[in-house]
Design a protein around this motif. Structure first.
Motif: not given
Length: 414
Positions: A24-32, A309-315, A333-339
């Protein structure tokens, strides 16, 4: 099995599993995530000295694709100059004005959210029917449907979003517009916009496609790609939308600009005016992201339905050329990778429904296990917080299609 690698020694195709600082100290939303470009490595270097790489998940296809796509030297230099200009352009991302905290638990908000969705769906349908019949409508007619959606998301960001995912909505045009209002509200809350601005953003998002009532239905539901002539006609829905908004009492400039420019893209490849970067109003940039996301996760006649998840990766893959990276990061971050409400298969082979988020560990939500590893229904439902287990013990392997294995996630929330 993880291996520490200096960021400077990363290569495309490697899978970054952990950072040397909190996510959360970085701009990377995908944790992995997979390393897909040199620019991504350079961005990592601004925050980290080293990372932990999972050698088992190396994807050589990514490296091969990059090698195949390498342009000649002159084009490379031009591309680097364009990238420099992009990085120097200052884009307005709002400084968080409000840090929202949920004032209601998910379980408390779910009944109210259910009533709001049902009432709003009726209001959206009536508004859409009036537009189709060319009857007079006002923005007030739609605000009465949009504002309660926003109010629910401000009380709890997960309850209404969960119901939007698990309820059996037809996902026709008016329900698509309602979904856009929800996604826009969620991102507005994440950005810390004041409540009235979030409501204006949500209203603009809900009106993005009103011009489609003037298009031939055969084009909107056509199976397969559109011809160039058909695509030109579909693009005209923006002009129809603007004309209709001119006849609707109460549409302010922020709403109109959101509708007009939500198909503009950061590299100037959008329409109708070919705007680039910061020339695109922020609300329109947000609207472009949520519109694309909802299209990806909805049933489409011309393309497979994506998981969230696939949609967020494509974005993410479309940044920064099409979408603003910072806004897509905040949306993820708002929607969650797995909502909440997503159906997932675990590394154990068990099947579960996501039932809670861990904001600091976006790939490690709480899940309700429904089927055992043999895909048999469990006699008891157990909730597992994945943050309490090592990733090698249990992790989400993939998101499943809605109703896969005959599971109706709605029955666990409604």
């Amino acid at each position: 099995m993880l291996r520490e690698v200096e960021v400077a020694k990363l290569s495309i195709g490697m899978f970054v599993a952990e950072l040397d600082r909190p996510w959360l100290e970085t701009p990377f939303p995908l944790q992995g995530f997979y390393v897909r470009s040199g620019e991504q490595i350079r961005q990592l270097a601004r925050f980290c000295q080293s990372v932990m790489v999972d050698p088992r998940r190396y994807d050589g296809r990514l490296a091969h694709a990059v090698r195949q796509a390498l342009p000649p030297a002159a084009e490379t230099r031009q591309a680097e100059r364009r990238a420099t200009r992009r990085s120097e352009a200052r884009l307005d991302v709002p400084v968080r004005q409000t840090r929202y905290e949920d004032t209601a638990e998910v379980e408390e908000e779910l009944p109210a959210a259910k009533r709001i969705i049902d009432a709003s769906a009726d209001s959206f349908r009536a508004f859409w029917d009036a537009l189709s019949a060319r009857r007079k409508v006002t923005i007030g007619n739609l605000r009465s449907a949009v504002d309660p959606l926003v109010d629910s998301i401000l009380r709890n960001k997960d309850a209404l979003v969960t119901l939007m995912r698990v309820q059996h909505l037809d996902r026709n045009t008016h329900e698509h517009c309602m979904a856009l209002a929800v996604w826009g509200s969620l991102l507005g809350r994440q950005l810390g916009l004041p409540p009235e601005e979030i409501k204006t953003l949500a209203l603009g998002c809900s009106l993005l496609d009103i011009g489609k009532v003037r298009l031939p239905k055969r084009m909107l539901y056509k199976r397969g790609p559109l011809t160039p002539d058909e695509y030109a006609i579909v693009k005209s829905h923006v002009d129809y939308s603007l004309g209709m908004l001119g006849e609707v009492h109460g549409a302010d400039e922020a709403v109109i600009s959101t509708v007009r420019w939500h198909h503009e893209r950061m590299d100037g490849s959008g329409y109708p005016d070919g705007l680039r970067g910061a020339a695109i109003p922020m609300f329109a940039r947000i609207a472009g992201i949520v519109d694309s996301y909802d299209a990806m996760i909805s049933p489409r006649s011309y393309a497979p339905t994506c998981s969230s998840y696939e949609a967020l990766v494509e974005l993410q893959d479309l940044c920064p050329e099409r979408f603003q990276s910072e806004l897509v990061d905040q949306f993820a971050q708002a929607i969650g990778l797995f909502p909440n409400g997503a159906l997932v298969e675990l590394s154990s082979g068990e099947v579960a429904v996501v039932c809670g988020q861990n904001p600091g560990r976006r790939l490690r939500p709480k899940v309700m296990v429904i089927l055992d590893s043999q895909k048999r229904k469990r006699s008891d439902l157990v909730i597992v917080d994945l943050t309490r287990l090592d990733e090698q013990q249990l992790r989400i392997a993939r998101e499943l299609a809605r109703n896969e294995y005959g599971i109706d996630a709605a029955e666990y929330f409604l």
